[in-house]
Design a protein around this motif. Structure first.
Motif, mmCIF file in Angstrom:
data_model
loop_
_atom_site.group_PDB
_atom_site.id
_atom_site.type_symbol
_atom_site.label_atom_id
_atom_site.label_comp_id
_atom_site.label_asym_id
_atom_site.label_seq_id
_atom_site.Cartn_x
_atom_site.Cartn_y
_atom_site.Cartn_z
ATOM 1 N N ALA A 1 0.830 -1.207 0.000
ATOM 2 C CA ALA A 1 0.000 0.000 0.000
ATOM 3 C C ALA A 1 0.862 1.253 0.000
ATOM 4 O O ALA A 1 0.572 2.232 -0.701
ATOM 5 C CB ALA A 1 -0.937 -0.010 1.207
ATOM 6 N N GLU A 2 1.935 1.251 0.785
ATOM 7 C CA GLU A 2 2.855 2.392 0.780
ATOM 8 C C GLU A 2 3.472 2.587 -0.597
ATOM 9 O O GLU A 2 3.664 3.730 -1.050
ATOM 10 C CB GLU A 2 3.971 2.172 1.787
ATOM 11 N N VAL B 1 2.548 -5.765 -7.128
ATOM 12 C CA VAL B 1 2.725 -6.216 -5.751
ATOM 13 C C VAL B 1 2.512 -7.721 -5.633
ATOM 14 O O VAL B 1 3.299 -8.424 -4.994
ATOM 15 C CB VAL B 1 1.792 -5.441 -4.802
ATOM 16 N N GLN B 2 1.461 -8.237 -6.258
ATOM 17 C CA GLN B 2 1.186 -9.671 -6.176
ATOM 18 C C GLN B 2 1.784 -10.458 -7.341
ATOM 19 O O GLN B 2 2.057 -11.644 -7.210
ATOM 20 C CB GLN B 2 -0.323 -9.931 -6.101
ATOM 21 N N MET C 1 6.495 1.110 -11.405
ATOM 22 C CA MET C 1 6.078 -0.245 -11.057
ATOM 23 C C MET C 1 6.170 -0.400 -9.542
ATOM 24 O O MET C 1 7.209 -0.121 -8.944
ATOM 25 C CB MET C 1 6.984 -1.250 -11.769
ATOM 26 N N THR C 2 5.067 -0.824 -8.920
ATOM 27 C CA THR C 2 5.075 -1.062 -7.477
ATOM 28 C C THR C 2 5.354 -2.537 -7.211
ATOM 29 O O THR C 2 4.961 -3.408 -7.986
ATOM 30 C CB THR C 2 3.734 -0.678 -6.837
ATOM 31 N N VAL D 1 9.078 1.184 -5.155
ATOM 32 C CA VAL D 1 8.649 1.669 -6.468
ATOM 33 C C VAL D 1 9.893 1.744 -7.337
ATOM 34 O O VAL D 1 10.919 2.292 -6.924
ATOM 35 C CB VAL D 1 7.995 3.064 -6.380
ATOM 36 N N VAL D 2 9.809 1.155 -8.520
ATOM 37 C CA VAL D 2 10.875 1.250 -9.513
ATOM 38 C C VAL D 2 10.288 1.943 -10.722
ATOM 39 O O VAL D 2 9.189 1.606 -11.168
ATOM 40 C CB VAL D 2 11.415 -0.136 -9.899
ATOM 41 N N GLY D 3 11.009 2.915 -11.259
ATOM 42 C CA GLY D 3 10.458 3.624 -12.397
ATOM 43 C C GLY D 3 11.504 4.360 -13.192
ATOM 44 O O GLY D 3 12.701 4.373 -12.860
ATOM 45 N N LYS D 4 11.049 4.968 -14.262
ATOM 46 C CA LYS D 4 11.922 5.749 -15.115
ATOM 47 C C LYS D 4 12.569 6.857 -14.298
ATOM 48 O O LYS D 4 11.879 7.586 -13.570
ATOM 49 C CB LYS D 4 11.134 6.299 -16.292
#
Length: 444
Positions: free
Chosen positions: A125-126, A254-255, A277-278, A292-295
């Motif tokens: 959730a965070e 997440v899942q 992407m979480t 969180v991974v992202g650009k």
């Protein structure tokens, strides 16, 4: 058995499941309910034992958390080694090397060629909350689009994004504003990709100017909503729409992450590079860890201090996560996930052929994220939640842990560890077949 484990086991076995359930009901808030009155004392691999010494095969893995199995030796060793050095200093105060190492690995593993950056938190959730913050900071916009049936967490923002009322949203509103919802295509329930895209176009024309939309968020395979994979063409069209309007596309993995679906991340099935992407759950082998991974250009939109948390990226969680990534690679667990799905497909399709009136659909096309939908008279439009409850009770009584999901509470989900043996799969599927047979007989 170590003296500590032996001591804990003896202590637990002095009190049975029923007595512990009574104590739990008296001590823990009613809203934090439990699926089964089974109190686990210890676990290893794909097996668990309760306080009475009963053995269970685990087809739930704590909701897709222990993808590498309970207490994988490499994860245990990594955590033990980290405990000898450091348990906490806060990555935002005095950071530590394994947080940097983990971020570097995740940046490399994330889909697409665009440079990536990572930030850490503690729960899924965070991670979702922070992804929304990052998207809004980057775009200077407020609107967020989520999808029917999606599940994103239990905080107020993530509940606003979640597209399922009971039990998650009941009596908790009002929820944050500037959240908009669109249909998720599920052809078996009469929602085609064309219908979903038309509804999204209508939303843009009636409620939210695309120029005011910060982000779209979706699960590449819906979790609580029923384990429905996002159709590839529809998912790719969302990517195009986001590109056309400067909208941040967030994949909630997440899942679905860390090998669960037969890819490291489920969006890879559609060839999608999300903007953000979480991740959580399967990330650290049972230790609380999320991110969180992202650009990189999007991730860096937030000023220093705008992201993080006291326990964000704990050194213990980072050590566990690094070990999980090693196990996934060394043991070939992404490919193993596909083999697990194929093995389930054979057995569950046989069950569907035997019970066509009650098994409406079997979904095994996404590795070890597997679903069986229970219906009446063979119709997907007639969900059968009563049968699901009977099947689950029968499974738990036989020593098999399974989970439920779905908008109508009629979908059984299977989330075995990616390290599970073929013999354990076959044993569990035999138990499930027996449970389904008895439950069907009980309804006729």
């Amino acid at each position: 058995m170590s003296s500590t484990l032996a001591s804990n086991t003896i202590h637990s076995e002095m009190i049975g499941n029923a007595a512990w359930q009574d104590r739990k009901d008296a001590a823990i808030a009613r809203g934090e309910g439990n699926l089964a009155p089974i109190f686990i004392d210890r676990a290893e691999g794909s097996q668990m034992w309760d306080v009475e010494g009963n053995r269970y095969l685990d087809f739930g893995t704590g909701i897709a958390v222990v993808n590498t199995g309970h207490l994988h030796p490499k994860v245990k060793a990594a955590v033990a080694g980290q405990l000898d050095r450091l348990s906490h200093s806060c990555v935002m105060i005095t950071p530590y090397a394994n947080a940097v190492e983990l971020a570097e690995k995740l940046n490399t593993l994330a889909p697409g060629d665009t440079p990536k950056k990572t930030m850490f938190v503690t729960t899924g959730a965070e991670a979702v909350e922070n992804a929304i913050k990052i998207a809004r900071s980057h775009t200077r916009r407020r609107g967020v689009i989520a999808f029917d049936g999606g599940y994103h967490g239990r905080t107020m923002m993530t509940l606003g994004l979640t597209g399922k009322v009971a039990p998650y949203k009941t009596r908790f509103g009002p929820f944050p504003g500037e959240i908009y919802r669109a249909p998720y295509p599920i052809p078996g329930h009469g929602i085609t990709e064309e219908m979903a895209l038309k509804a999204l176009d209508t939303l843009f024309r009636t409620d939210l100017d695309p120029a005011d939309c910060a982000a779209m968020i979706l699960e590449p395979v819906q979790g609580e909503g029923g384990f429905y994979p996002a159709p590839t063409a529809w998912f790719r069209r969302l990517r195009e729409i986001c590109d056309e309007h400067g909208i941040v596309l967030i994949a909630d993995e997440v899942q679905t992450g860390f090998g669960r679906t037969g890819k490291m991340f489920a969006c890879e099935h559609a060839g999608i590079e999300p903007d953000l992407m979480t991740m959580a759950k399967g990330m650290a082998g049972g230790f609380p860890m999320a991110g969180v991974v992202g650009k990189a250009a999007i991730m860096d939109a937030v000023d220093p201090g705008g992201l993080g948390g006291t326990y964000a990226g704990s050194p213990i969680g980072c050590a566990a996560a690094l070990a999980v990534l090693e196990v996934i690679e060394e043991e070939g667990l992404v490919d193993r996930s596909q083999a697990i799905g194929a093995r389930f497909q054979t057995a569950l399709s046989d069950l569907q052929a035997r019970y066509p009136d009650v098994v409406g659909d079997v979904r095994c096309e996404r590795g070890a994220m597997i679903a069986l939908e229970l219906v009446e008279e063979g119709s997907m439009s007639r969900p059968n939640p009563a049968l699901l409850k009977d099947v689950m009770a029968q499974c738990h009584n036989r020593g098999l842990i399974i989970l439920a999901c779905g908008m109508y509470g009629n979908v059984i989900r299977f989330l075995p560890a990616l390290t599970i043996s073929d013999a354990e799969i076959d044993e569990g599927l035999r138990l499930f077949s027996e449970a389904l047979e008895d439950a069907v007989d009980g309804q006729t």
